[in-house]
Design an enzyme around this catalytic site. Structure first.
Site, short mmCIF file in Angstrom:
data_model
loop_
_atom_site.label_atom_id
_atom_site.label_comp_id
_atom_site.label_asym_id
_atom_site.label_seq_id
_atom_site.Cartn_x
_atom_site.Cartn_y
_atom_site.Cartn_z
N HIS A 49 108.99 88.26 49.55
CA HIS A 49 109.88 89.60 48.59
C HIS A 49 110.34 89.37 47.01
CE1 HIS A 49 114.03 88.21 49.06
NE2 HIS A 49 113.76 87.21 48.32
N GLU A 90 118.41 84.61 55.51
CA GLU A 90 117.08 84.75 54.66
C GLU A 90 116.68 83.05 55.11
OE1 GLU A 90 116.95 86.98 51.05
OE2 GLU A 90 117.65 85.50 50.83
N ASP A 103 106.45 91.67 59.61
CA ASP A 103 106.45 90.27 59.65
C ASP A 103 104.93 90.14 58.71
OD1 ASP A 103 105.84 87.40 60.57
OD2 ASP A 103 104.63 88.43 62.20
N HIS A 104 104.67 89.20 58.08
CA HIS A 104 103.29 89.05 57.04
C HIS A 104 103.38 90.21 56.29
CE1 HIS A 104 103.26 85.88 59.95
NE2 HIS A 104 102.30 85.47 59.45
N HIS A 150 109.91 83.92 52.73
CA HIS A 150 111.01 83.31 53.48
C HIS A 150 110.59 83.59 54.83
CE1 HIS A 150 114.39 82.98 50.23
NE2 HIS A 150 113.81 84.27 49.96
N CYS A 155 114.63 83.60 42.16
CA CYS A 155 114.02 85.26 43.29
C CYS A 155 113.43 86.41 42.58
CB CYS A 155 115.01 85.77 43.78
SG CYS A 155 116.45 84.57 44.70
N HIS A 191 108.20 85.71 46.70
CA HIS A 191 108.38 84.04 47.15
C HIS A 191 108.04 84.51 48.55
CE1 HIS A 191 112.04 85.25 45.83
NE2 HIS A 191 112.72 84.51 46.91
NI NI Z 1 114.01 84.96 48.46
#
Ligand code: NI
Length: 145
Positions: free
Chosen positions: A14, A124, A79-80, A41, A33, A39
């Protein structure tokens, strides 16, 4: 009342960014961020359902069924994926952990065949998480920049 919890994990990218802020403001507010290409998580999602155990099965809600609902409604979508671009139900929403728990609640609340959604918790990282109990809050859809 008995509370049952199912845990699920997903990995996603995100970027925290608001198109109405300048680049400098985005940088100041969201810091690392705000990295332009995002990046990632490894998220941990916990869904807690409250209810009375059924006298014949002993279940508030069959946890296998809860797993299937979480997988189908949430995990398969996120997911992914890149949460800013790939997920229709997150379109225009700043994908903070706070906003994600509220959006996930709204999706799951009506899908439970028994019991009542009690809490959604989303980690997260080991140190950062949000939890939500369904009180009314606004999640703003931002205008596309
Ligand atoms: Ni983040």
């Amino acid at each position: 009342m008995v509370y049952i919890t199912r845990k699920a994990t997903f990995s996603a990218a995100h970027r925290l960014y608001n198109p109405k802020f300048s680049d400098e403001e985005n940088e100041r507010i969201f810091d690392k961020c705000n990295n332009p290409l995002g990046h990632g998580h490894n998220y941990v999602l916990e869904v807690t359902v409250a209810g009375h155990p059924d006298p014949d099965t002993g279940y508030v809600l069959d946890l296998k069924e809860l797993k299937a609902i979480i997988d189908r409604e949430i995990i398969e979508a996120v997911d992914h994926k890149h949460l800013n671009y790939d997920v229709p139900f997150l379109r225009g929403i700043i994908p903070t952990v706070e906003n994600l728990v509220v959006v996930f609640w709204r999706i799951l609340e009506s899908k439970l065949p028994s019991g009542k959604l009690y809490r959604i918790r989303l980690f997260e990282s080991d140190a950062n998480w949000a939890e939500y109990y369904g009180e009314p809050v606004e999640v703003k859809v931002q205008e596309e920049g």
